[in-house]
Scaffold this motif. Sequence first.
Motif, PDB file in Angstrom:
ATOM      1  N   LYS A 178      82.228   8.222  30.831  1.00  0.00           N
ATOM      2  CA  LYS A 178      83.612   7.807  30.600  1.00  0.00           C
ATOM      3  C   LYS A 178      83.838   6.358  31.009  1.00  0.00           C
ATOM      4  O   LYS A 178      84.798   5.736  30.570  1.00  0.00           O
ATOM      5  CB  LYS A 178      84.574   8.714  31.365  1.00  0.00           C
ATOM      6  CG  LYS A 178      84.687  10.084  30.750  1.00  0.00           C
ATOM      7  CD  LYS A 178      85.636  10.967  31.534  1.00  0.00           C
ATOM      8  CE  LYS A 178      85.703  12.351  30.903  1.00  0.00           C
ATOM      9  NZ  LYS A 178      86.592  13.246  31.661  1.00  0.00           N
ATOM     10  N   ASN A 179      82.959   5.806  31.837  1.00  0.00           N
ATOM     11  CA  ASN A 179      83.106   4.433  32.310  1.00  0.00           C
ATOM     12  C   ASN A 179      82.212   3.451  31.547  1.00  0.00           C
ATOM     13  O   ASN A 179      82.147   2.286  31.894  1.00  0.00           O
ATOM     14  CB  ASN A 179      82.807   4.357  33.814  1.00  0.00           C
ATOM     15  CG  ASN A 179      83.265   3.066  34.423  1.00  0.00           C
ATOM     16  OD1 ASN A 179      84.238   2.466  33.989  1.00  0.00           O
ATOM     17  ND2 ASN A 179      82.545   2.619  35.431  1.00  0.00           N
ATOM     18  N   TYR A 228      74.342   2.259  36.422  1.00  0.00           N
ATOM     19  CA  TYR A 228      75.170   1.162  35.927  1.00  0.00           C
ATOM     20  C   TYR A 228      74.383  -0.147  35.902  1.00  0.00           C
ATOM     21  O   TYR A 228      74.480  -0.922  34.957  1.00  0.00           O
ATOM     22  CB  TYR A 228      76.428   0.980  36.781  1.00  0.00           C
ATOM     23  CG  TYR A 228      77.474   2.043  36.584  1.00  0.00           C
ATOM     24  CD1 TYR A 228      77.809   2.503  35.319  1.00  0.00           C
ATOM     25  CD2 TYR A 228      78.151   2.581  37.655  1.00  0.00           C
ATOM     26  CE1 TYR A 228      78.776   3.472  35.142  1.00  0.00           C
ATOM     27  CE2 TYR A 228      79.120   3.550  37.498  1.00  0.00           C
ATOM     28  CZ  TYR A 228      79.427   3.989  36.238  1.00  0.00           C
ATOM     29  OH  TYR A 228      80.384   4.947  36.060  1.00  0.00           O
ATOM     30  N   LYS A 249      81.380  11.386  34.450  1.00  0.00           N
ATOM     31  CA  LYS A 249      82.032  10.238  35.085  1.00  0.00           C
ATOM     32  C   LYS A 249      81.420   8.925  34.598  1.00  0.00           C
ATOM     33  O   LYS A 249      82.137   7.983  34.268  1.00  0.00           O
ATOM     34  CB  LYS A 249      81.911  10.347  36.604  1.00  0.00           C
ATOM     35  CG  LYS A 249      82.562   9.214  37.343  1.00  0.00           C
ATOM     36  CD  LYS A 249      82.378   9.349  38.827  1.00  0.00           C
ATOM     37  CE  LYS A 249      82.963   8.155  39.543  1.00  0.00           C
ATOM     38  NZ  LYS A 249      82.635   8.173  40.966  1.00  0.00           N
ATOM     39  N   VAL A 255      80.260  -1.909  30.818  1.00  0.00           N
ATOM     40  CA  VAL A 255      80.948  -1.121  31.841  1.00  0.00           C
ATOM     41  C   VAL A 255      82.435  -1.474  31.821  1.00  0.00           C
ATOM     42  O   VAL A 255      82.804  -2.639  31.798  1.00  0.00           O
ATOM     43  CB  VAL A 255      80.346  -1.399  33.232  1.00  0.00           C
ATOM     44  CG1 VAL A 255      81.041  -0.606  34.292  1.00  0.00           C
ATOM     45  CG2 VAL A 255      78.866  -1.090  33.227  1.00  0.00           C
ATOM     46  N   TYR A 256      83.291  -0.450  31.806  1.00  0.00           N
ATOM     47  CA  TYR A 256      84.738  -0.672  31.808  1.00  0.00           C
ATOM     48  C   TYR A 256      85.225  -1.297  33.109  1.00  0.00           C
ATOM     49  O   TYR A 256      86.222  -1.992  33.128  1.00  0.00           O
ATOM     50  CB  TYR A 256      85.497   0.640  31.584  1.00  0.00           C
ATOM     51  CG  TYR A 256      85.650   1.015  30.137  1.00  0.00           C
ATOM     52  CD1 TYR A 256      86.312   0.198  29.244  1.00  0.00           C
ATOM     53  CD2 TYR A 256      85.139   2.212  29.664  1.00  0.00           C
ATOM     54  CE1 TYR A 256      86.457   0.547  27.925  1.00  0.00           C
ATOM     55  CE2 TYR A 256      85.278   2.578  28.342  1.00  0.00           C
ATOM     56  CZ  TYR A 256      85.951   1.746  27.468  1.00  0.00           C
ATOM     57  OH  TYR A 256      86.098   2.090  26.159  1.00  0.00           O
ATOM     58  N   ASP A 257      84.556  -1.030  34.203  1.00  0.00           N
ATOM     59  CA  ASP A 257      84.956  -1.537  35.511  1.00  0.00           C
ATOM     60  C   ASP A 257      83.894  -2.512  36.004  1.00  0.00           C
ATOM     61  O   ASP A 257      82.998  -2.133  36.754  1.00  0.00           O
ATOM     62  CB  ASP A 257      85.110  -0.365  36.488  1.00  0.00           C
ATOM     63  CG  ASP A 257      85.716  -0.780  37.804  1.00  0.00           C
ATOM     64  OD1 ASP A 257      86.331  -1.860  37.858  1.00  0.00           O
ATOM     65  OD2 ASP A 257      85.576  -0.029  38.778  1.00  0.00           O
ATOM     66  N   SER A 292      85.003   5.069  24.790  1.00  0.00           N
ATOM     67  CA  SER A 292      83.933   5.224  25.758  1.00  0.00           C
ATOM     68  C   SER A 292      82.783   5.970  25.088  1.00  0.00           C
ATOM     69  O   SER A 292      82.954   6.585  24.031  1.00  0.00           O
ATOM     70  CB  SER A 292      84.417   6.004  26.977  1.00  0.00           C
ATOM     71  OG  SER A 292      84.697   7.332  26.627  1.00  0.00           O
TER      72      SER A 292
END
Length: 122
Positions: free
Chosen positions: A34-35, A75, A31, A87-89, A45
């Motif tokens: 992938k982020n 993170y 998880k 970080v993608y988010d 990613s």
Amino acid sequence: MKILKVFIILFFVISFSELKSDEVNDILKHKILKNIRCLICQGQSVYDSESEFASSIKLIVDRKINEGLKEDSIYEFLREKYGDWIVYDPQLNKNTYILWLLPLLLFLLGGAIMKKKLKFRN
């Protein structure tokens, strides 16, 4: 004989709990990977990338999970080291207000334009 049965049951319980713990760690690792953006590969990613950077990040994330750090702590560690872009988010902060509010503003602006156009037709 009863002692032997107790030891056998304890052995199975302990081995299944360790297996479940490893499975949970793998799910968390996938998880997180992938982020996280690969800084070498455009648009990939770390999970999908095969670069040296991605390999080192995979090792770092695995080590941090084994140390007992939670997802948010990992993170935060990566943000401190590589910046928010990794970080993608991204989090909502003073640097990312526009990133988070622009889609909402465009949606509201589009709705206002559509309402105005439909109002003139009637």
